[in-house]
Write a protein that holds these residues in place. Structure first.
Motif, short mmCIF file in Angstrom:
data_model
loop_
_atom_site.label_atom_id
_atom_site.label_comp_id
_atom_site.label_asym_id
_atom_site.label_seq_id
_atom_site.Cartn_x
_atom_site.Cartn_y
_atom_site.Cartn_z
N MET A 18 1.01 -1.26 0.04
CA MET A 18 0.01 0.02 0.21
C MET A 18 0.91 1.47 -0.31
SD MET A 18 -3.68 -0.92 0.13
CE MET A 18 -4.25 -2.58 0.23
N GLU A 19 1.86 1.47 1.28
CA GLU A 19 2.98 2.30 0.97
C GLU A 19 3.83 2.49 -0.64
OE1 GLU A 19 4.46 2.95 4.47
OE2 GLU A 19 3.31 2.35 5.60
N SER A 20 4.46 1.35 -1.11
CA SER A 20 5.12 1.29 -1.46
C SER A 20 4.63 1.78 -3.38
CB SER A 20 5.94 0.00 -2.34
OG SER A 20 5.33 -1.30 -2.22
N VAL A 21 3.64 1.13 -3.63
CA VAL A 21 3.11 1.01 -5.29
C VAL A 21 2.00 1.86 -4.64
CG1 VAL A 21 1.52 -0.16 -6.84
CG2 VAL A 21 3.37 -1.34 -5.15
N LEU A 58 -0.81 -3.53 -7.29
CA LEU A 58 -0.38 -4.46 -5.71
C LEU A 58 0.16 -5.57 -5.91
CD1 LEU A 58 -3.11 -3.22 -4.51
CD2 LEU A 58 -1.87 -2.35 -3.18
N ALA A 59 0.16 -6.68 -6.47
CA ALA A 59 0.08 -7.93 -6.86
C ALA A 59 1.43 -7.58 -7.45
CB ALA A 59 -0.77 -8.27 -7.87
N ASP A 60 2.37 -7.06 -7.95
CA ASP A 60 3.58 -6.69 -8.52
C ASP A 60 4.38 -6.41 -7.58
OD1 ASP A 60 2.94 -7.55 -11.00
OD2 ASP A 60 3.09 -4.97 -12.11
N ALA A 61 4.11 -5.80 -6.43
CA ALA A 61 4.95 -5.36 -5.20
C ALA A 61 5.00 -6.33 -4.06
CB ALA A 61 4.28 -3.89 -4.83
N VAL A 62 3.73 -6.78 -4.14
CA VAL A 62 3.66 -8.48 -3.58
C VAL A 62 4.81 -9.82 -3.43
CG1 VAL A 62 1.97 -9.90 -3.03
CG2 VAL A 62 1.31 -7.06 -2.65
N ARG A 63 4.48 -9.99 -4.61
CA ARG A 63 5.16 -10.62 -5.74
C ARG A 63 6.59 -10.51 -5.97
NH1 ARG A 63 1.65 -11.49 -9.34
NH2 ARG A 63 2.45 -9.19 -11.03
#
Length: 144
Positions: free
Chosen positions: A76-79, A136-141
């Motif tokens: 949430m913060e990074s992306v 968000l999916a890219d950041a979580v991966r």
């Protein structure tokens, strides 16, 4: 599978029977955009197996499950460039779907969220929702 699991909307999403904008697809959990978000990017994290409440979740799964919530909060913060996040869950009372789920919501100062008055927002289109889910999916991966 109990009767409540047989008719569970979130179990249908986990199984791929019902569509959702998936943000995280892990062996132990799935996260997807809330269809009535507090703010764009509002994500629901659910265990793959049907557990109705946090009390029902086996203790050895609590740490890994909340590890996924931690990853989402970071995304949430990074992306989304949120100043922080709101992480919450209900157990039975105010639990709209009787399947354990954690809300991970991007937050910014003066965003209008006060107490438990939560004005809902809408995505302008399915494409906009898909874009939020993909980011968000890219950041979580990628991880922290």
């Amino acid at each position: 599978m109990g009767a409540s699991a047989a008719a569970c909307v979130f179990c249908e999403i986990v199984k791929g029977v019902r569509s959702a904008h998936v943000v995280l697809d892990a062996p132990d959990a799935v996260a997807f955009l809330d269809t009535r978000p507090l703010f764009k990017g509002h994500t629901l994290l659910v265990p793959r197996a049907h557990y109705e409440t946090l009390v029902d979740l086996p203790s050895d799964l609590v740490g890994p499950f909340f590890g996924q919530a931690q990853r989402l909060a970071g995304a949430m913060e990074s992306v989304l460039e949120a100043a922080g996040s709101f992480v919450a869950m209900n157990n039975r009372v105010s639990q709209s779907v009787p399947h354990l789920h954690v809300h991970v919501v991007p937050r910014n100062r003066k965003d209008g969220l006060r107490g438990f008055f939560w004005p809902r927002q809408k995505y302008e289109s399915d494409a906009e929702a898909a874009g939020y889910a993909a980011r968000l999916a890219d950041a979580v991966r990628e991880g922290p």
